[in-house]
Design an enzyme around this catalytic site. Sequence first.
Site, PDB file in Angstrom:
ATOM      1  N   THR A 119     133.631 108.463 -26.384  1.00  0.00           N
ATOM      2  CA  THR A 119     134.739 108.473 -25.444  1.00  0.00           C
ATOM      3  C   THR A 119     134.806 109.865 -24.821  1.00  0.00           C
ATOM      4  O   THR A 119     134.604 110.870 -25.510  1.00  0.00           O
ATOM      5  CB  THR A 119     136.060 108.141 -26.157  1.00  0.00           C
ATOM      6  OG1 THR A 119     136.092 106.755 -26.485  1.00  0.00           O
ATOM      7  CG2 THR A 119     137.266 108.459 -25.275  1.00  0.00           C
ATOM      8  N   HIS A 840     130.510  88.171 -71.365  1.00  0.00           N
ATOM      9  CA  HIS A 840     129.139  87.685 -71.566  1.00  0.00           C
ATOM     10  C   HIS A 840     128.133  88.825 -71.688  1.00  0.00           C
ATOM     11  O   HIS A 840     127.339  88.887 -72.631  1.00  0.00           O
ATOM     12  CB  HIS A 840     128.737  86.776 -70.401  1.00  0.00           C
ATOM     13  CG  HIS A 840     127.290  86.448 -70.390  1.00  0.00           C
ATOM     14  ND1 HIS A 840     126.749  85.464 -71.172  1.00  0.00           N
ATOM     15  CD2 HIS A 840     126.263  87.022 -69.730  1.00  0.00           C
ATOM     16  CE1 HIS A 840     125.455  85.431 -70.980  1.00  0.00           C
ATOM     17  NE2 HIS A 840     125.131  86.352 -70.104  1.00  0.00           N
TER      18      HIS A 840
END
Length: 888
Positions: A119, A840
């Site tokens: 810009t 797990h």
Amino acid sequence: MLPEVGGKAANLGELASAGLPVPPGFCLTTAAYRHALSAAGLEEVFTALSAVSASELEQLNRHATRARSLVLDAAMPHDVVQAVRAAYLALGDNVPVAVRSSATAEDLPFASFAGQQDTFLNVVGVDSVLDAVKRCWASLWTDRAVSYRTSTGIDHDSVALAVVVQEMVDSSVAGVMFTANPVTGKRHEVVIDASPGLGEAVVSGAVNPDHYVVDSHRGAILETTLGDRQVEIRPLPGGGTERVELSSRDRSGDASPQPCLTDQQIQALAKLGRRVEDHYGAPQDTEWAIDDAGKLWLTQARPITTLYPQTTRNPPLPGDHAFLNFSLAQGLTRPLTPMGLAGIRLVASCVAKAAAFNVPDPRSGPPPYYEAGQRIFFDFTAVLRSRIGRVIVPRVFDVMEARSATVMRGLFDDPRFSVTIKTPFKLIRHVAPVAAKYRVPESLLRGLFRPAAAMKSVERVNADLRTTFMVPGQATAHQRIAHVQRILGTEVFATVPQILPLPALGFAMLALVKRLLGEQASYDELQTVIRGLPNNVTTEMDLALWHLASDIRHDPDAVASMAGQTAAELADRYRDGTLPPVAQSALKAFLRIYGHRAVAEIDLGMPRWSDDPTHILGVVANYLRLEPGAETPEQQFAKAAREADEQIARLVARARGKSPLHAAMVRTALDRTRRFAGLRELPKYNLVLGLAAVREQLLLVGSELAASQRIDQPEDIFFLSLDDIEAALAGDALHKVIAERRAAYHQELRRRHIPRVLLSDGTEPEATAGAHGKLRPGTLSGSPASAGLVTAPARVIMDPVGAHLEPGEILVAPSTDPGWTPLFLTAGGLVMEMGGPNSHGAVVAREYGIPAVVGVPDATTRIKSGQHITVDGAAGTVSTVDPDGLAD
């Protein structure tokens, strides 16, 4: 109009059409960009970039530099020059303007490209505007823009750039405003950053701005923090800007510096932000400015892409609610496919009905079931408000997903979730029917007093389940869908209450030994007891895979034939039947037993190993690289079992020092622990068997729909729901629906930050201040999962499929499920972001004797592959030699 004007201009047009205060201006469309650069030679750059990955930064930057040169060297077409000149002069005589890039791949719902293109502020004069336009075009090819597009999977030849030219706001103060808190996720908090001068100072990060937080419901200013204001960016007469370094006197003017916004301005900004959000229907990241006359202007709005989505349906009752991410509790960070979610909804409805909850529509899930970001959430507000719930549920998560338990307990002091249920009767009302239907007390007593009979009962359950999962081969498509609903909505849950009481008994017996022996049984000693456990289906699977690799290793010709080939190439050879005979037959035998398993296997949409054995062949290739003479997993497992037996003997001897009764109780308790604790994997194993049977039926229906051209390919069925399938069987074509859902799913796959808990206002409790606590420099803290100390290179792996793990490396992962565990056989240690001591991954790590720490926040981003780290599985820490070695 995104293809014509790009994201920034499209949003500004939206704001203006909604009557919001946007500075006047015009837009040079993408057609001008393509017209001007049609002969610039960018096609060569497109081709070159298509062959470069996001990690090859040097090559990306080289191609980006080439593209910028081509753009800047191209002549501006006469008709474009005339159009810009006419539009600029219509604004007035030498009006100062901002010339702003607006790319077609910018400010999208899934990716914010803020700051990627350039810009230019306070541009004065038509020649200066034309020069700024060309420089905006070139900024589409900055290094950062090219790298970002590559990493987000956006094709470079598909993007173009429009340019917005707007009158400059001669701002006295400017900044940015988020209509939801981007850090905590709170949807009712507006966050404003402001600084005197142009907003570029705030947007670019050149200044520490004033910071304000506003409760948009009440209009109350919750927080005001003054910035240092060391820098101010100001417009220069005649064009351009200057960066002004301010002295303390300039900044304050007196000993008591004042906010750069008044309370009235702050509240006006917050009100304006809500108007913008209401227009778009989603939280917005805006830029704003206040001119010398006190008028408020909007100069940008785009979605806040970092916010985690809210739940897909409102809570069934008014008030505040808390939602637990069940996907993470299952070790699953990725989203689920639409059919995967549909399957979980049916299973959850089955559980709820068994527990005497009212489930009006099983396909929609039970009342506590929610989805957000294509992941599973459950409303656990009742747990927080229950005295007994606060005791039981966090303790379950202590061993399942420890960080979630910490976040839960952090809500205990929140007055919105104060205890209102003080008796256990409500819990008993829902647990008792399940316990009675599946004879849970009988299972526990049988396990305690007749353990051999208990194991035979488990074998019968397994056999009966496999029978219930069978579907007649000549069923119609409608009958197959009915069987899918039967398996998921009735049958598959039965394995949990029929089997889970036994491993629960095993772990309870371990806790009993701790109570009986007290300080005579340390944590590490009790963990040794549960190493090398029998009856663990996941361990048996991993050892079977090791046997497969061993069989191949004993055939030098087979090893030579497979060397140097990728896992995908080996998978193609397996499908063609051209692997070496020993490998072909051994893999076929393995898949006959374990082919129903997969990575992220609770998702029906994920291919099973029997569908695609690429992952398994990649693991086998890893095993084949191990040097001969290394201790095999079988030897490690047998050694762990011997150590467990020796530890049990020591504990029994210590108990005998108390009394013969103590010795008998400890011996019996630890016997039950060894017999039953390994069964903890079996309910999920059976669940996945049911899911595999369902997936097979769905693929058959998908083949029928593809043949009738209602969908493109059989696998598309996993991006539908059961209701969708019935509509397709009735004649509806669903190609567009599937394409949209595939795009949304692949978009969600990119998300890295997944909250463990969400509140109904969007708050992520873990992101609020103090959630993580202070850590020592160079150290990450988690939950101890498997004792031991190891220092080795880290290997961060986000997906096990195709992963490369050198023997001895420390596996760093977001989470693990059985699809990951073959990697454990060669890993030197394990670090997981999710999980608890009995999740797990932790259980398997203990059984293999590798040090492990779980529940380590942000481990996969703070640890880098190749970095040497030390994992202390007993202390629950991960550290580096270099205190600054972990990324912020």
